[in-house]
Structure formats: C-alpha cells, structure tokens
Scaffold this motif. Structure first.
Motif, short mmCIF file in Angstrom:
data_model
loop_
_atom_site.label_atom_id
_atom_site.label_comp_id
_atom_site.label_asym_id
_atom_site.label_seq_id
_atom_site.Cartn_x
_atom_site.Cartn_y
_atom_site.Cartn_z
N ALA A 75 -58.12 -39.46 -17.72
CA ALA A 75 -59.29 -39.32 -16.86
C ALA A 75 -59.02 -39.76 -15.44
N ASN A 76 -58.07 -40.64 -15.23
CA ASN A 76 -57.80 -41.15 -13.88
C ASN A 76 -56.67 -40.39 -13.19
N LEU A 77 -56.24 -39.29 -13.79
CA LEU A 77 -55.14 -38.53 -13.21
C LEU A 77 -55.60 -37.09 -13.01
N LEU A 78 -55.80 -36.71 -11.75
CA LEU A 78 -56.32 -35.38 -11.45
C LEU A 78 -55.16 -34.44 -11.11
N LEU A 79 -54.91 -33.53 -12.02
CA LEU A 79 -53.81 -32.58 -11.85
C LEU A 79 -54.30 -31.15 -12.03
N GLY A 80 -55.47 -30.88 -11.46
CA GLY A 80 -56.08 -29.57 -11.68
C GLY A 80 -55.19 -28.41 -11.33
N CYS A 81 -54.53 -28.47 -10.18
CA CYS A 81 -53.69 -27.35 -9.75
C CYS A 81 -52.48 -27.18 -10.67
N LYS A 82 -51.92 -28.30 -11.12
CA LYS A 82 -50.78 -28.23 -12.03
C LYS A 82 -51.19 -27.67 -13.38
N VAL A 83 -52.37 -28.07 -13.85
CA VAL A 83 -52.86 -27.55 -15.13
C VAL A 83 -53.03 -26.04 -15.05
N ASP A 84 -53.55 -25.56 -13.94
CA ASP A 84 -53.70 -24.11 -13.75
C ASP A 84 -52.34 -23.42 -13.87
N GLU A 85 -51.32 -24.00 -13.26
CA GLU A 85 -49.98 -23.41 -13.30
C GLU A 85 -49.43 -23.41 -14.72
N TRP A 86 -49.60 -24.54 -15.43
CA TRP A 86 -49.09 -24.63 -16.79
C TRP A 86 -49.81 -23.64 -17.71
N LEU A 87 -51.12 -23.50 -17.53
CA LEU A 87 -51.87 -22.54 -18.33
C LEU A 87 -51.39 -21.11 -18.06
N GLU A 88 -51.14 -20.81 -16.82
CA GLU A 88 -50.67 -19.47 -16.46
C GLU A 88 -49.33 -19.17 -17.13
N ILE A 89 -48.45 -20.16 -17.16
CA ILE A 89 -47.14 -19.98 -17.82
C ILE A 89 -47.34 -19.73 -19.31
N ALA A 90 -48.21 -20.55 -19.92
CA ALA A 90 -48.46 -20.39 -21.35
C ALA A 90 -49.05 -19.02 -21.67
N LEU A 91 -49.98 -18.57 -20.84
CA LEU A 91 -50.63 -17.29 -21.09
C LEU A 91 -49.68 -16.12 -20.86
N ARG A 92 -48.77 -16.27 -19.90
CA ARG A 92 -47.77 -15.23 -19.69
C ARG A 92 -46.86 -15.09 -20.91
N ASN A 93 -46.73 -16.17 -21.66
CA ASN A 93 -45.88 -16.16 -22.85
C ASN A 93 -46.68 -15.89 -24.13
N GLN A 94 -47.86 -15.30 -23.94
CA GLN A 94 -48.68 -14.83 -25.06
C GLN A 94 -49.06 -15.96 -26.02
N VAL A 95 -49.47 -17.10 -25.47
CA VAL A 95 -49.88 -18.23 -26.31
C VAL A 95 -51.08 -17.85 -27.15
N ALA A 96 -51.11 -18.34 -28.40
CA ALA A 96 -52.20 -18.00 -29.32
C ALA A 96 -53.21 -19.12 -29.45
N GLU A 97 -52.79 -20.37 -29.21
CA GLU A 97 -53.69 -21.51 -29.42
C GLU A 97 -53.58 -22.48 -28.24
N ILE A 98 -54.72 -22.83 -27.66
CA ILE A 98 -54.76 -23.78 -26.53
C ILE A 98 -55.72 -24.90 -26.85
N THR A 99 -55.24 -26.15 -26.66
CA THR A 99 -56.07 -27.34 -26.82
C THR A 99 -56.02 -28.13 -25.52
N LEU A 100 -57.19 -28.35 -24.92
CA LEU A 100 -57.27 -29.03 -23.63
C LEU A 100 -58.27 -30.18 -23.69
N GLY A 101 -57.88 -31.32 -23.15
CA GLY A 101 -58.80 -32.43 -22.99
C GLY A 101 -58.53 -33.08 -21.65
N GLY A 102 -59.57 -33.26 -20.85
CA GLY A 102 -59.30 -33.80 -19.53
C GLY A 102 -60.54 -34.34 -18.86
N PRO A 103 -60.42 -34.70 -17.61
CA PRO A 103 -61.57 -35.22 -16.87
C PRO A 103 -62.65 -34.16 -16.75
N ILE A 104 -63.89 -34.61 -16.65
CA ILE A 104 -65.01 -33.69 -16.68
C ILE A 104 -65.02 -32.73 -15.50
#
Length: 304
Positions: free
Chosen positions: A10-39
C-alpha cells in the motif's frame, strides 16, 4: 504465460510499472491475472480488451468506466474492496458472454446489480456490504446454479426475479440478514425445483417455516434466533444443522435409509427440567437419523 500475480504494498505506488507489466503479460496471452494493490491504482483499459483472459481476481483497486469491454474468454471474475461504477459493473457482466462465476466482496459503490437474460453465469456470490439504499439485485437469467447473498448490517430485501421459473436450476442457496419470512419462502420454494443445499444465516424475520422438498440434501439455520417452529419434509436429507441461542420446535421427516446427520448447537448455562422436556419433544420430532449431536454451549451438558 498462463498466470500473472502481483501484490503491491500500500505504501509503494508503482502504477506506471504495473501497467507495463500487465501489458507484457497480456501480449503473452496470459489466462489468469491476480492483482492486489493500493486503492488508487486504476486498472488500465488494455486489461478489458484481453481476449485470452479467463480468470481475473482483483483486490483494493479501482475500475474506471471504459466504453469498450472485450473479455470474450473471461469465465471467473472476483472483486474484493474494488471501486467501480454501477454502469461499469453492468457493462462487464453484459459483455462477458462466457462469464460463469462472479464474486463481489465489499464493493459498495454499485446500487443495482442486474444479471441479464443472455448471461451464462452459474455461481454468484455477493458478500459484505448491501447495495446502497433502495438498491436491488435483479436476476433475469435461468443459468444460476449457486447463489450466495451474504451481506452485513441491516436486513436486505430478497432479489427481484423478473420471471417465474428462473431459479429452476439453482442447487445452492445461502442468504444472510435477509428480510424474508417463512411465508415468503413458502411462495418461493416451488420455483427451486433443483435445490440441494439451503442455508439461512442471521435471518431474524424467520419465525415459523415449513420446508417440503424432495431434492434437498442439506439445510442449515445459523443464528436465526427468532425461529420458533421448523417443519421439514425432505426424504433425501443428508445433513441438518442448527446453531443459535434457543432451539426451535423441530420436526424432520426423512427416509430411514437417508443416513441423515443432525447437529444442534444451542446456548444454555444450565440444563433443568424444562430443558429435558424440550429435548424430549425435540427427539419426538425426528423420525430417523444416522447421527444426532446436541451440544449446549456455555454449560456442561452434551448429548451425542
């Protein structure tokens, strides 16, 4: 890549990095995503155009409104403490034609939840907060197999069923703090033709209830402390459980070959003559069971 799981402190804001990591995962046809983070982390639009995604599990994030939702493969959607608009929730449910399981826990920002007619949803769980004042759960589909409406706080109204017969395939029904009476349930029961498991939790408007059903195998009454009389005719019943402060007058009719287990847990600081008379009356109401366990919590009395 099949799975992508990320827990963000919760005290670590990495929104832009998370976007990049998600994009990489989605480009690789990920089937399951679990995310928990700051509100304040907002799920990006690219996530809702992921054609490969089958399972999305989110905790403590925000879902903005997006015009385009193209999750053609999504089957499981679990949201906990997620902020999203009512129209976005409806947009997701309406657009995800293969959605089978929807879990909403402590997502208080929606008012009305509509499960549309074309939905293939089989398992629906609503837990935590009740929808806002005046809000409703509106069921328009007959695909539901399991419906758990487990809310906190004030008693909530029974969901609106748009047409009779929509609950004919429902096998598991669990409700908490629901404003339903025995008379209300008697009117509903004939529509639950496939019901096998029934659970009432903290439903204080239940005082007298009669249940006659050939398919029911499990019945639970937990903390329904105003319950006075229970009459059950369920020939295939396998398990009955009561947990509360005062045991009701109970009559259960089952087949002798059903091997039914009956568990009754009730609070009692002492066991006097009246208690024995109540126990005798209770035992008379049980025509057949495989295991009978009665536990008086708070005292030393126990019968098995």
């Amino acid at each position: 890549m099949t799975k992508f799981k990320l827990a963000i402190p919760a005290n670590l804001l990495l929104g832009c990095k998370v976007d990049e990591w998600l994009e990489i995962a989605l480009r690789n046809q990920v089937a399951e995503i679990t995310l928990g983070g700051p509100i304040n982390y907002k799920l990006p639009h690219i996530l809702f155009r992921a054609k490969s995604l089958k399972h999305l599990d989110c905790d403590d994030v925000e879902i903005p409104y997006y015009e385009v939702v193209d999750l053609v493969s999504l089957e499981y959607l679990h949201l906990r403490d997620v902020v999203l608009e009512e129209r976005m929730l409806f947009h997701i449910i309406s657009s995800c034609l293969n959605l089978k399981e929807l879990v909403l826990k402590f997502c208080p920002s929606f008012k009305n939840l509509v499960i549309p007619r074309h939905s293939k949803l089989e398992d629906l769980y609503i837990g935590g907060h009740v929808p806002e004042d005046g809000g409703k759960v509106i069921l328009e589909t007959s695909s539901l197999r399991s419906f758990q409406y487990n809310i906190n706080g004030k008693n909530a109204p029974w969901p609106i069923i748009s047409n009779r017969g929509l609950l004919r395939n429902l096998r598991h029904l669990s409700v908490t703090s629901l404003s339903i009476t025995g008379e209300d349930f008697s009117k509903l029961l004939p529509e639950l033709t496939s019901l096998e498991k029934l659970k009432f939790i903290g439903c204080h408007m239940l005082t007298n209830i009669e249940i006659s059903h050939t398919q029911l195998k499990q019945i639970f009454f937990l903390e329904c402390d105003d319950l006075l009389n229970v009459v059950i005719d369920a020939p295939n019943l396998k398990k009955f459980k009561f947990y509360g402060y005062t045991e009701p007058s109970l009559s259960i009719t089952i087949h002798s070959q059903a091997n039914c287990n009956i568990h009754i847990y009730t609070y009692a600081w002492y066991f006097d003559t009246d208690g024995f008379f109540k126990l005798k009356k209770l035992l008379k109401g049980l025509n057949s069971c495989n295991v009978l366990k009665i536990l008086f919590i708070g005292g030393s009395s126990q019968v098995s």
